[in-house]
Design a protein around this motif. Sequence first.
Motif, PDB file in Angstrom:
ATOM      1  N   ARG A  80       0.819  -1.265   0.147  1.00 43.61           N
ATOM      2  CA  ARG A  80       0.046  -0.146  -0.027  1.00 43.61           C
ATOM      3  C   ARG A  80       0.774   1.345  -0.011  1.00 43.61           C
ATOM      4  N   ARG A  81       2.167   1.220   0.549  1.00 50.52           N
ATOM      5  CA  ARG A  81       2.762   2.324   0.641  1.00 50.52           C
ATOM      6  C   ARG A  81       3.976   2.629  -0.308  1.00 50.52           C
ATOM      7  N   ILE A  82       4.072   1.571  -1.073  1.00 53.90           N
ATOM      8  CA  ILE A  82       5.194   1.730  -2.187  1.00 53.90           C
ATOM      9  C   ILE A  82       4.544   1.083  -3.578  1.00 53.90           C
ATOM     10  N   PRO A  83       3.753   1.963  -4.178  1.00 59.68           N
ATOM     11  CA  PRO A  83       3.024   1.453  -5.481  1.00 59.68           C
ATOM     12  C   PRO A  83       4.248   1.337  -6.397  1.00 59.68           C
ATOM     13  N   PRO A  84       3.946   0.296  -7.374  1.00 64.12           N
ATOM     14  CA  PRO A  84       5.083  -0.005  -8.469  1.00 64.12           C
ATOM     15  C   PRO A  84       5.537   1.012  -9.196  1.00 64.12           C
ATOM     16  N   ARG A  85       4.649   2.196  -9.597  1.00 66.60           N
ATOM     17  CA  ARG A  85       5.021   3.108 -10.320  1.00 66.60           C
ATOM     18  C   ARG A  85       6.119   3.875  -9.579  1.00 66.60           C
TER      19      ARG A  85
END
Length: 171
Positions: free
Chosen positions: A161-166
């Motif tokens: 939730r905190r580090i999106p792939p983008r």
Amino acid sequence: MKQNAAKKIAFLGLAASLSLLLSYVELLLPPVYAAVPGIKLGLPNIVILYLLYSLGLRYAAPVSLIRLCISSLLFGNAMTFAYSLAGALLSMLVMCILKKTGFLSEIGVSVAGGVSHNLGQILVAVLLLDTPQIAYYMIVLAITGTVSGIFIGLCGAYLIRRIPPRKLFIF
């Protein structure tokens, strides 16, 4: 095109390194379940769970395999590798299937992965040691795998939730 491939390889190397570092940290920690020999928390699986949900099996599987091979060479032996490989393969299979169904959250998938990892190791032990009685140990491993799976799932879900792939540098 080559630059993008290089970024992906570098990212996989970093993810494998982080996973390996967590393996080492896990060795330094006192036993979580002191009364039960051979039980680990599974800290490297935080990275694997994150990769599985954020980037897919194409990223999670090689990182898991690289970490498993290197950690077995550094911290284990051939038997460690055999047990870990069986557990990792079964765990990855179960987690991929459950993730695709969408029936369970990341935490539920992590619990299933932890328990199936233990099951894979027990199956190898039964085959290699020709002692079916070892299967009774699965009762204890199912409990500890569930508890560990919840912890790893909570950590993984937080990262997802905190580090999106983008936000990763590979895209």
